[in-house]
Design a protein around this motif. Structure first.
Motif, mmCIF file in Angstrom:
data_model
loop_
_atom_site.group_PDB
_atom_site.id
_atom_site.type_symbol
_atom_site.label_atom_id
_atom_site.label_comp_id
_atom_site.label_asym_id
_atom_site.label_seq_id
_atom_site.Cartn_x
_atom_site.Cartn_y
_atom_site.Cartn_z
ATOM 1 N N CYS A 1 2.191 25.876 4.821
ATOM 2 C CA CYS A 1 2.581 24.586 4.243
ATOM 3 C C CYS A 1 3.661 23.882 5.059
ATOM 4 N N GLY A 2 4.097 24.492 6.162
ATOM 5 C CA GLY A 2 5.059 23.838 7.034
ATOM 6 C C GLY A 2 6.495 24.246 6.811
ATOM 7 N N ASN A 3 6.735 25.251 5.977
ATOM 8 C CA ASN A 3 8.086 25.732 5.751
ATOM 9 C C ASN A 3 8.434 26.827 6.750
ATOM 10 N N THR A 4 9.713 27.122 6.878
ATOM 11 C CA THR A 4 10.158 28.302 7.591
ATOM 12 C C THR A 4 10.708 29.286 6.570
ATOM 13 N N VAL A 5 10.790 30.565 6.953
ATOM 14 C CA VAL A 5 11.021 31.619 5.969
ATOM 15 C C VAL A 5 12.104 32.588 6.415
ATOM 16 N N VAL A 6 12.955 32.955 5.459
ATOM 17 C CA VAL A 6 13.835 34.118 5.585
ATOM 18 C C VAL A 6 13.293 35.152 4.612
ATOM 19 N N CYS A 7 12.868 36.292 5.135
ATOM 20 C CA CYS A 7 12.207 37.318 4.333
ATOM 21 C C CYS A 7 13.137 38.503 4.123
ATOM 22 N N THR B 1 0.855 -1.192 0.000
ATOM 23 C CA THR B 1 0.000 0.000 0.000
ATOM 24 C C THR B 1 0.890 1.241 0.000
ATOM 25 N N VAL B 2 0.479 2.242 -0.777
ATOM 26 C CA VAL B 2 1.218 3.502 -0.851
ATOM 27 C C VAL B 2 0.436 4.585 -0.109
ATOM 28 N N PHE B 3 1.141 5.292 0.779
ATOM 29 C CA PHE B 3 0.570 6.421 1.497
ATOM 30 C C PHE B 3 1.337 7.679 1.052
ATOM 31 N N VAL B 4 0.655 8.603 0.398
ATOM 32 C CA VAL B 4 1.278 9.847 -0.061
ATOM 33 C C VAL B 4 0.848 10.970 0.875
ATOM 34 N N HIS B 5 1.814 11.728 1.367
ATOM 35 C CA HIS B 5 1.484 12.866 2.227
ATOM 36 C C HIS B 5 2.270 14.087 1.793
ATOM 37 N N ARG B 6 1.759 15.262 2.155
ATOM 38 C CA ARG B 6 2.401 16.528 1.812
ATOM 39 C C ARG B 6 3.235 17.001 3.005
ATOM 40 N N ARG B 7 4.470 17.352 2.733
ATOM 41 C CA ARG B 7 5.356 17.837 3.784
ATOM 42 C C ARG B 7 6.016 19.136 3.337
ATOM 43 N N GLY B 8 6.399 19.937 4.327
ATOM 44 C CA GLY B 8 7.101 21.177 4.025
ATOM 45 C C GLY B 8 8.436 20.900 3.344
ATOM 46 N N GLN B 9 8.908 21.891 2.600
ATOM 47 C CA GLN B 9 10.141 21.708 1.843
ATOM 48 C C GLN B 9 11.392 22.109 2.618
ATOM 49 N N GLY B 10 11.222 23.015 3.594
ATOM 50 C CA GLY B 10 12.376 23.468 4.365
ATOM 51 C C GLY B 10 12.417 24.978 4.434
ATOM 52 N N VAL B 11 13.615 25.548 4.342
ATOM 53 C CA VAL B 11 13.786 26.991 4.448
ATOM 54 C C VAL B 11 13.484 27.633 3.089
ATOM 55 N N VAL B 12 12.549 28.570 3.086
ATOM 56 C CA VAL B 12 12.187 29.315 1.889
ATOM 57 C C VAL B 12 12.735 30.734 2.018
ATOM 58 N N PHE B 13 13.438 31.184 0.997
ATOM 59 C CA PHE B 13 13.931 32.557 0.945
ATOM 60 C C PHE B 13 12.954 33.364 0.110
ATOM 61 N N SER B 14 12.259 34.313 0.743
ATOM 62 C CA SER B 14 11.184 35.058 0.087
ATOM 63 C C SER B 14 11.550 36.535 -0.016
ATOM 64 N N ILE B 15 11.565 37.048 -1.244
ATOM 65 C CA ILE B 15 11.913 38.440 -1.503
ATOM 66 C C ILE B 15 10.628 39.187 -1.840
ATOM 67 N N ILE B 16 10.276 40.182 -0.999
ATOM 68 C CA ILE B 16 8.975 40.852 -1.070
ATOM 69 C C ILE B 16 9.134 42.246 -1.679
ATOM 70 N N PRO B 17 8.271 42.619 -2.629
ATOM 71 C CA PRO B 17 8.366 43.939 -3.264
ATOM 72 C C PRO B 17 7.723 45.040 -2.431
ATOM 73 N N TRP B 18 7.852 46.258 -2.918
ATOM 74 C CA TRP B 18 7.370 47.440 -2.205
ATOM 75 C C TRP B 18 5.950 47.847 -2.580
ATOM 76 N N ASN B 19 5.464 47.455 -3.768
ATOM 77 C CA ASN B 19 4.280 48.120 -4.303
ATOM 78 C C ASN B 19 2.952 47.638 -3.711
ATOM 79 N N GLY B 20 2.908 46.413 -3.190
ATOM 80 C CA GLY B 20 1.711 45.925 -2.503
ATOM 81 C C GLY B 20 2.152 45.163 -1.263
ATOM 82 N N PRO B 21 2.852 45.823 -0.348
ATOM 83 C CA PRO B 21 3.596 45.092 0.688
ATOM 84 C C PRO B 21 2.748 44.300 1.669
ATOM 85 N N VAL B 22 1.511 44.720 1.937
ATOM 86 C CA VAL B 22 0.698 43.969 2.898
ATOM 87 C C VAL B 22 0.233 42.655 2.277
#
Length: 497
Positions: free
Chosen positions: A178-184, A144-165
């Motif tokens: 989704c279970g990841n951690t972030v460096v913004c 039997t196969v069990f497929v599950h969704r897991r976080g990928q790890g550290v995400v580096f996210s670069i955010i723009p100025w024009n719609g910051p919220v």
């Protein structure tokens, strides 16, 4: 708190936020933030060093195992509490001030950002319902196969100025749910407002290290972004901004075989058929083309109109443009203010002059600027071969191409390397679906503005200069399989049974 007072001039100072703690840069370096309308410094920000960036990545990795394994309800509730904080009067007052001071946002654009933030976060919180797996029989007898969704790890996210919220809610909150951690890394033009978003996550009880915030000066950014992308603990990079910078980031990520999610801009076409409701279309074009002075990836950048509808459309557009008020972002009645830099304003003027020199007619506007301020322009006769047709202007321009057939309109709508959004105006529902299905864009808004993003669909185009990927569960989780084999499995080719 992210927003404190500096000791020298009393202006707001935005801090780094690493491993749950607000702090200055390890080198004590800062950079100023300037209001483009007044030309005055409105705040300062800590400027992260190389060691600060390494510490942020390591803090995110350290927090990842516990955050990924946290109950979905816990992750959801953190985002819901964050949304509630954004609805508080104290947070809204700080955010409105920061938006006007840092990005020259008008009252209307600042309100749209602030008021949409809580809803954006609640939509993201609801994505926990998509974090489901699957079960099916294995190709191996009895397994039997069990497929599950897991976080990928550290995400580096670069955010723009024009719609910051809303773009922080998207670029940070979706990886988090989704279970990841972030460096913004925030735009150097808007560290305070994005820092206020980070502070709301902190107040909502986000565990230390799950989100780390590293503003950096414009001069230091290229080297530090390259360093973060190269760090072996960083698993994914997201960037929203210009395609020029996006190409650099994608190339750097490619060197390390790391996936990117890129949203790089738009050149949204609005196709106006001869049976369109012209007044409704004109109002939509004013909103879609001139909101925030056209500095939005979904701005209506190309208007393609059937010739019989041209005269009425021009009359309506000129009337609406004449009622717009321009000036200081601190005057609530103004509809438009300065572009985010004088360099951007100069580029907009250059595009207008190039189009005029190549045969386009300026119906409204004179292709000049006052500092970073550019008045609305209505230009007729824009066509392929003009830079104004080819490149995202990010300015207050309504550029019109006139055609004689629907086929020609569709051909021009698709004549772009940008494919983010579009709109189509017609009162014939059958024609709407027939023509709309031929327009190559991530979404086609029928009798509606290009300024629309459906919750849950993830804003993205179809590749090229509009970017790649979508901000959704699929792009921020890994599908992993647990394969349960039958007991006493046989291996006949080795004589084992």
């Amino acid at each position: 708190m992210a927003d404190t007072l500096s000791n020298d001039d009393g202006l707001p100072l935005t801090s780094l936020y690493i491993n749950g703690t607000y702090r200055p840069a390890s080198t004590s370096a800062t950079f100023p933030v300037t209001n483009s309308y007044t030309g005055r410094i409105v705040g300062h920000s800590a400027s992260a060093s190389s060691s600060d960036c390494v510490e942020a990545v390591e803090a995110a990795q350290g927090a990842f195992p516990a955050w990924e394994s946290a109950p979905l309800a816990f992750r959801r509730d953190v985002l819901l509490r964050t949304a509630a904080i954004l609805e508080g009067e104290e947070w809204k007052e700080k955010a409105m001030r920061a938006l006007k001071e840092e990005t020259s946002s008008t009252e209307g654009w600042a309100l749209m950002n602030v008021l949409s933030g809580p809803g954006s976060l609640r939509n993201v919180a609801g994505m926990v319902n998509e974090l489901k797996g699957d079960t099916f029989p294995s190709v191996n007898q009895g397994g039997t196969v069990f497929v599950h969704r897991r976080g990928q790890g550290v995400v580096f996210s670069i955010i723009p100025w024009n719609g910051p919220v809303t773009l922080t809610a998207r670029g940070v909150a979706i990886p988090l749910i989704c279970g990841n951690t972030v460096v913004c890394r925030p735009s150097e033009y808007s560290p305070r407002i994005i820092g206020l978003m980070v502070d709301a996550f902190h107040q909502a009880g986000l565990p230390p290290g799950v989100l780390n915030f590293v503003p950096m000066s414009r001069d230091e950014s290229p080297t530090l972004i390259q360093q973060i992308i190269a760090h072996p603990l960083v698993r994914k990079i997201t960037f929203t901004g210009s395609d020029r910078v996006g190409r650099i980031i994608a190339a750097e990520a490619g060197r390390h075989l790391k996936p990117c999610l890129l949203e790089l801009g738009g050149k949204a076409p609005a196709v106006i058929l001869e049976d369109a409701n012209i007044e409704d279309a004109a109002r939509s074009l004013i909103f879609g083309g001139l909101l925030n002075s056209g500095q939005i990836c979904m701005s209506t950048e190309r208007i393609i109109v059937l010739r019989p509808a041209l005269s009425a459309l021009l009359t309506s557009l000129k009337t609406h443009i004449s009622h717009l008020k321009l000036g200081s972002p601190f005057e609530p009645s103004n509809h438009l203010s300065a572009l985010f830099t004088e360099a951007s304003a100069e580029n907009v003027v250059r595009l207008l002059r190039d189009a005029r020199d190549k045969g386009a007619e300026l119906i409204v506007g004179d292709a000049t600027r006052e500092g970073a301020m550019v008045r609305p322009h209505l230009v007729v006769g824009v066509r392929p071969g003009m830079e104004l047709w080819e490149r995202e202007s990010f300015g207050p321009i309504l550029a019109i191409a006139v055609v004689d057939t629907v086929d020609e309109a569709v051909e021009l709508a698709n004549d772009s390397e940008y494919s983010l959004v579009s709109s189509l105006w017609t009162t014939n529902v059958h024609k709407a679906f027939e023509v709309g299905s031929r327009i190559r864009a991530g979404s086609v808004n029928i009798n509606g503005t290009t300024m629309n993003s459906e919750a849950g669909e993830g804003q993205a185009g179809l590749g090229g200069s509009s970017g790649y990927g979508k901000f959704n569960v699929e792009n921020f989780t890994d599908r992993r399989s647990l394969i349960l084999h039958a007991e006493h499995e046989s291996y006949p080719f080795m004589g084992l049974s």
